[in-house]
Design an enzyme around this catalytic site. Structure first.
Site, PDB file in Angstrom:
ATOM      1  CB  SER A 195      -7.572   2.555 -17.406  1.00  0.00           C
ATOM      2  OG  SER A 195      -6.246   2.070 -17.351  1.00  0.00           O
ATOM      3  CG  ASP A 427      -3.457   8.740 -15.558  1.00  0.00           C
ATOM      4  OD1 ASP A 427      -2.756   7.792 -15.173  1.00  0.00           O
ATOM      5  OD2 ASP A 427      -4.596   8.584 -16.020  1.00  0.00           O
ATOM      6  CG  HIS A 465      -5.121   5.636 -13.801  1.00  0.00           C
ATOM      7  ND1 HIS A 465      -4.953   5.849 -15.154  1.00  0.00           N
ATOM      8  CD2 HIS A 465      -5.654   4.403 -13.681  1.00  0.00           C
ATOM      9  CE1 HIS A 465      -5.343   4.771 -15.821  1.00  0.00           C
ATOM     10  NE2 HIS A 465      -5.784   3.890 -14.951  1.00  0.00           N
TER      11      HIS A 465
END
Length: 533
Positions: A195, A427, A465
């Site tokens: 991320s 994601d 994610h």
């Protein structure tokens, strides 16, 4: 190799001898000179150094935990708080971890790399020296984790976080501490992050190509400002009356897409491996007359919100970074029907921004208040990323800080660096389409053969994610061992296999743009699949 070039190896002469057992007690309150750090600081200090024992990946590991500060040039800016774990029986290598969100806390140095395997030890358990920092600011006590943007009112703090300056300062200070603890530089230095940390991984490869021998970048928010503008647009769209699809409707969308597209990869397993072959029109879920008549359909306003999220967003003006848009999110963003689509949260964005709204909407709200306008009273719903008005020049300026990643990684490749890039195609916070775009740009800039010499990109079907919640496929792969073999022995990744850490099943990791197609045999065995294009 890398650390010696950048960290002023002359300072290592201050340490006598070389050992795998760290000198811990003598580090406390020692000074880190500004000359040991390649970017401007006023030096640093080791605040504490304590021998610690912890269970890491099922192993009892003894290490020296070093807490230190790197002091800013601007007295009004916060210090960088960093931590170094120096294991007894050191393997001669070092690993730096990236952060997440707006950072503000030091990552756990005992953790594994992003999408790391459940059955293989974390770096510290492998006797890596590990280190990380809070990126140059400390999160407020009442903030949602990683969502405190208040540091952005200070230019030095903003550059530490958004431009990545804190990464090099942390690297240099940590390697200084490591040299004085062990008497030598590490043989290899690696970086791993997801991320924001994935973006940081690409930043270090680009800005300091000799500083790291290998990099793992997972679900990287590499074009940070571009995604922020997309999130701002979606915040506005979904704050309109009736436009927000609640959790039940998000689940309806998810199950409808699965029903329409799951079998296109040869197997019905609640994973859509061939995303590009999935053409789902949310209008088939339209409520009679377009009004909201309950959880079994979508109103016209909700369809508009879903379409806005899943299609590319373009802005009608130039920004200094050269970016012109963000590619949108796939319909299958999210974990499963119990987890909100696109991180929408459970309530619509509003002013003030609810903590139950999506993570991305809260991220936008903090950015507007503290980084764009630097006015905590600013209503983020009043800033339109399509027509920013008086804020256009500021957005353009911020793009030179937050979107500094370019696709020219030739210096990193020339330095012998290797990069493993990973993203899940479900994601909900960073679109895998954006990483696809990054990879294609690198190939166009450097050529396919030159790119393959140093870079592998794997798109993991069903992974979301950071394996948040209950994803369709909770990815686990020993990317660190693969990177070590590539860097240290010249053996590039070959036919890698990713496991679902929540279920007893595996899939091949296919070089993008290939995807796993089921052939025959055990549907839980990667050998039953082939990589199709």
């Amino acid at each position: 190799m890398a650390a010696v070039r950048f960290l002023g190896a002359d300072t290592a002469a201050a340490a006598t001898g070389s050992t795998t057992t760290p000198e811990c007690a003598g580090l406390a309150q020692s000074r880190i000179p500004a000359s040991a750090i390649s970017l401007p600081t006023t030096g640093g200090r080791v605040e504490a150094a304590v021998v610690t024992t912890a269970l890491v990946s099922g192993r009892t590991i003894e290490y020296c935990q070093v807490d230190a500060s790197v002091f800013p040039v601007d007295p009004a800016a916060p210090a960088i708080k960093l931590r170094v774990a120096l294991p007894f029986g050191w393997n001669g290598k070092a690993m730096m971890f990236g952060g997440g969100g707006y950072n503000g806390t030091i990552p756990d140095l005992r953790t594994n790399v992003p999408f790391g395997p459940a059955d293989q030890p974390a770096p510290l358990a492998r006797r890596y020296a590990t280190f990380a920092s809070d990126s140059g600011h400390q999160q407020g006590p009442t903030a949602v984790p990683s969502l405190d943007g208040s540091f952005g009112v200070n230019d030095e703090a903003l550059n530490n976080f958004a431009a990545g300056d804190a990464l090099k300062k942390t690297h240099d200070a940590s390697l200084f501490v490591l040299r004085h603890a062990y008497g030598r530089n590490p043989a290899e230095v690696y970086f791993a992050g997801g991320s924001t940390g994935g973006r940081e991984a690409l930043v270090v490869a680009q800005r300091w190509p000799w500083a790291f021998d290998g990099v793992i970048s997972a679900f990287p928010a590499w074009n940070n400002l571009s995604e922020i503008l997309e999130l701002g647009y979606l915040t506005q769209v979904l704050s309109r009356p009736g436009a927000f699809p609640g959790p039940e409707k998000q689940g309806l969308l998810y199950t409808s897409v699965i029903a329409a597209c799951d079998g296109q990869d040869g197997l019905r397993d609640n994973i859509v491996s061939n995303q590009r072959g999935c053409h789902f029109d949310p209008r088939v879920l339209r409520c009679p007359g377009g009004a909201d008549t309950g959880p079994t359909c979508l109103s016209d306003a909700q369809i508009g919100g879903v379409v806005a999220a899943s299609t590319p967003f373009r802005w009608p003006y130039r920004i200094a970074s050269g970016e012109t848009g963000y590619p949108g999110f796939p319909f299958l963003s999210g974990a499963d029907m119990r987890t909100p689509f696109l991180g929408f949260g459970t309530t619509a964005p509003a002013n003030p921004m609810p903590v139950t709204s999506g993570y991305g909407f809260q991220y936008w709200d903090q950015w507007v208040k503290y980084i764009l306008t630097r006015d905590p009273a600013q209503n983020s719903l009043d800033v339109d990323p399509r027509r920013p008005g008086k804020w256009l020049d500021r957005i353009s300026r911020l793009s030179t800080i937050e979107d500094r990643n370019t696709v020219d990684l030739r210096p990193f490749a020339r330095a012998g660096g290797k990069l493993i890039l990973l993203h899940g195609d479900a994601d909900e916070l960073v679109s895998h389409r954006s990483t696809n775009d990054y990879y294609e740009r690198v190939r166009k800039e450097m050529g396919p053969e030159a790119t393959r010499e140093f870079l592998r990109y794997y798109l993991v079907p069903g992974a979301n994610h950071a394996n948040f919640g209950t994803p369709a496929f909770a990815a686990g792969w020993d990317s660190l061992t693969a990177l070590e073999r590539w860097v240290e022995s010249g053996r590039s990744p070959s036919n890698p296999v990713v496991a679902d850490v929540n279920h007893d099943r595996t899939r091949p990791l296919c070089d993008y743009p290939a995807w796993p197609r089921y052939r025959s045999g055990d549907p839980d065995d990667a050998a039953s699949f082939t990589c199709a294009r």
